[in-house]
Each structure stands twice: as C-alpha cells, then as structure tokens.
Design an enzyme around this catalytic site. Sequence first.
Site, mmCIF file in Angstrom:
data_model
loop_
_atom_site.group_PDB
_atom_site.id
_atom_site.type_symbol
_atom_site.label_atom_id
_atom_site.label_comp_id
_atom_site.label_asym_id
_atom_site.label_seq_id
_atom_site.Cartn_x
_atom_site.Cartn_y
_atom_site.Cartn_z
ATOM 1 N N SER A 169 -5.267 -6.691 9.374
ATOM 2 C CA SER A 169 -5.074 -7.990 8.720
ATOM 3 C C SER A 169 -3.631 -8.443 8.840
ATOM 4 O O SER A 169 -2.722 -7.647 9.039
ATOM 5 C CB SER A 169 -5.447 -7.880 7.246
ATOM 6 O OG SER A 169 -4.462 -7.104 6.588
ATOM 7 N N LYS A 170 -3.489 -9.734 8.699
ATOM 8 C CA LYS A 170 -2.179 -10.367 8.766
ATOM 9 C C LYS A 170 -1.211 -9.769 7.757
ATOM 10 O O LYS A 170 -0.021 -9.730 7.991
ATOM 11 C CB LYS A 170 -2.356 -11.843 8.391
ATOM 12 C CG LYS A 170 -2.289 -12.786 9.558
ATOM 13 C CD LYS A 170 -2.248 -14.192 9.015
ATOM 14 C CE LYS A 170 -2.983 -15.111 9.965
ATOM 15 N NZ LYS A 170 -3.194 -16.433 9.453
#
Length: 500
Positions: free
Chosen positions: A256-257
Amino acid sequence: MISEKPRVRFAPSPTGYLHVGGLRTALYNYLFAKNRDGKFILRIEDTDRNRFVEGAVENLIASLKWCGLEYDEGPDIGGTYGPYMQSQRLEIYKEHVKELIAEGKAYYCFCTPERLDELRKEQQAKKLPQAKYDKHCLRLSKAEIEENLNGGVDYVVRLNVEPDKKIVFDDVVRGHIEFESNNVDDQVLIKSDGYPTYHLANVVDDHLMKITHVIRGEEWLSSTPKHVLLYDFFGWERPVFAHLPLLLNPDRSKLSKRQGDVAVEDYRAKGFLKEALINFVALLGWNAGDDKEFYYIDELIEKFSLDRVNKSGAVFDLEKLNWLNAEHLRKKTDEEILPMLKKEIHNITEESTDINQQPELQLIKNRNFDDEYLLKIISAMKERVSFVREYLTKSPYFFAAPEKYEEAAVLKNWKPETPPVLQKLRDEFSALQNPGKEEYENALAKTAEGLNIGKGKIIHPLRLSVSGISTGPGLYDILVILGKDEVIKRINTALEKIKV
Ligand code: GLU
C-alpha cells in the site's frame, strides 16, 4: 483452438499512474508474449466514468514506454482488433448483451437504488455472508419489461447466474478452482448510464481481441467465475487463466501507498534505473529455478514461463531494489553513465533534499563540466555509488570547493601544528609540473620526511582541505582529478577557514 503464438494483454483502468503491481502484470504479459513470439496488447479499461482522471492514459503509456515495455497493439498505435479504449467500444458491448438477453442468460433489472439498499439491509440482518440480488426482475413478464423500457425507467442488465451449480476452471498458477454458483451474484453487466461493467467489457474484448492467456493479479480471481460463465453463455472458448500472487509490504500486509511508493513514476523520479526496476519486479512472484538475481530483460524473456510463477505473496523488498540498482549502475560503462550524470547536474532542484543539504551543489545547477573531467569522476566513484545522483551527493567536492569541513574529522585530524605542515606541502606541490598520482605521493612523502613526521599527519588534513570530508576514493586520485591549481587553492582556503 488456441493458436500457437499467444496474444496477451495488459488491461489497466486508468487511475492516474502505473502502480508497481500493474507494472508486474504488464511485464509478465510482455515476457510471456516475447518468449513465445506472441503479441502483447495494451487495452485501456475506462468504462468507470466516476473514476475518470485527466491525463491518466498518457501517464500510464509514458511509464510503460519508459520501462521499455513496447506493445504491439494499443490505443495510440492501433491494430487489427481496435479500438483499444473501451469507452470507444460501447456499441459492441450493447450488441453482445442483447444476445444474452434474448437467450435468457442476462435480464433487465429495474430495481431502484432504494429497493436494493433495503434488500442489502435485510440480508445483513439475516447475517448472510454476502449481499446478493434476489432475481426479482427475472420474474417480470415480457409486457412489464416492454412497458418499463418504453416508459424510460432506469435499468441495468444483470447476468443470470443459475443456482446450485459448480463453476470450475483451471488456473496455471492456482490449479483447479471451484466456485459454488450460489455464491456468485447476478452481476450487473450494463450499468444505468449505459456503460458496461468491467466484467462484460473485459470478456467481450478478450474474446474479440483473440486473447489466448489472461495473466493478471490475484485480486481478479474472485471475478473469474463470472467471466467463465460469460464465456460459456456466449459459447466462446475460454482463455488460459493465470493469476499472479499478491504484492506484500515487508510486514506481509497488502502493498500500500502508506508504506512507501507504489507509482512507477516515483521510482523513476528517485533515480532508479529502469533496468533495475524491471529486474526487481520480474522476481516478485517468479524465479528461473536457480539463485540468480541479476537479469537483463533479454534474459528474462528467454527464461520466463508461467509455470514458475509462485502462489504465495511476493514481498516488496526495497533493499533488494536498491541493491539491484547499484548492480545495474555498476555494469554500465563510464560512457553510458556520462549523459546520465550530466542530466542529473542539469536537473538539480531545490526539492531534492539530499542535494539541498549540500548548498554547494545548488551552485553547480546547469553548469557545464567537460566530458573528460566527468569521466574521471565516474571512474573514481563508480564502486561507491548506487544511484547516479550519488556522484553529486557523495563527492560534491569534484563539482564545487567545500563550503564547510566535517566537524568530527577537523577535531580528530586538524592539530595546532597542522597549518605549517600544510604550508610546506603546498610549496612542494607548487613546484611540481603536471603532477600525476606518483608525483603527489612523492612530494607528500618528502614533506613528511623533511618535517620528520608520519605521513598520516599530512594525509588526513590534506583530504579534509580538498574535499571537506573524510571518506571517498584514493586521496591521490582526488588530487589528480582536481588538478594542481585547484588543490593549492583549496589548501589555502582551508588554512584560512579551519580554526581550532
Ligand atoms: N481493468 C482491470 C484492472 O484495472 C483489468 C483486470 C484484468 O486484467 O482482467 O486491473
């Protein structure tokens, strides 16, 4: 029959950037196609108008091209089975869905959002595992349907999933897979805005574009039963499916970011080489069956096969990417690195923090250094850098005289007796004609001998004077690269500036 030469596609929805997971999917498709002399196709799945992002397609194409993943057919280059943007194929989907409706394999649904909402709440209250449409509109009479359509009532078209069936298919990576049709919703195929959903458009296009192998991320595995039903309903041959393992953060959560960069363009901006990124991404879920980790793309093409793709999630290990970057950079010739270094000098900006911490580097922005000079720096620093930018940040002294001197090194090596020693050395150096490494070394040895001191008492303050720091390549290499005049100038500046 599926033809010998595969046709595969990368089918991203344009969300604004190319995700590293998307790059992995694109790469595996590309490698598979090239390995078997097949075709690699880019298709843009832009049927979700709510998620439209300006410039997203251009951005995606730019990232793919930067990585060197050239496709054989695509929206900007065309091809036999175009157009390659789903938003330009709406009529095709409508025609196809009519066929399914006529055969009772899909049906109009006029339920209002309010009714669907209530249904969902009821099912939640009953603690059903998943909300499912109740086929209410399947029971409408022909006349009722006609009336609604003529009256302009909003509708969607749904897939008519038969209850109590097993939906089975084989996946190259995950093996034999079975789904209960009771767990598959009557998927919307055409939305109320007239656009198809992903499922319909994807299957119709894969068929019409003669896609032989669907290679995509594991997150699409749960959609596959719907796709399989569509293939069967249309009477089409199914492609081969291969679902690639999830990409994970080091803590094994889904990549994930929040835990780091996920956009290819971010890695590019950080100075990663495309060769390193491709090499790294290729190993996220695949190996050639040996311990080898360093690959160029040609070798990946030669070795790649779907049956060596793993089931288990692949951890995105940034340290490995850094290591591969260093390896790929070192394998380049000095001449190959030269234009990259020049670009880096040209691109110095205030935003780049590592350069910002070294104010002298701001001064060299856009300055021209001659090639011969830069090549000497490259050769001296090559084994010490992992990124092109580090030629600047690790050896700023080749580009500008030091503005300050490393404090700990001053404390350790700059003694009250240092200035006269350096003055003597400077005078020895001044007398040299075109000195090389050896001449500098001899002059330094002579100074040490004359003053009856160890060479270390000269070497460390000299390094500090010319570079401002205590680490770097061989001192005599630095002197030769800087040249005698600059060396003497820097000794004089240090004598003025360093006070203990
Ligand atoms: N449009 C889907 C995506 O954004 C494509 C999935 C597939 O390859 O079928 O990833």
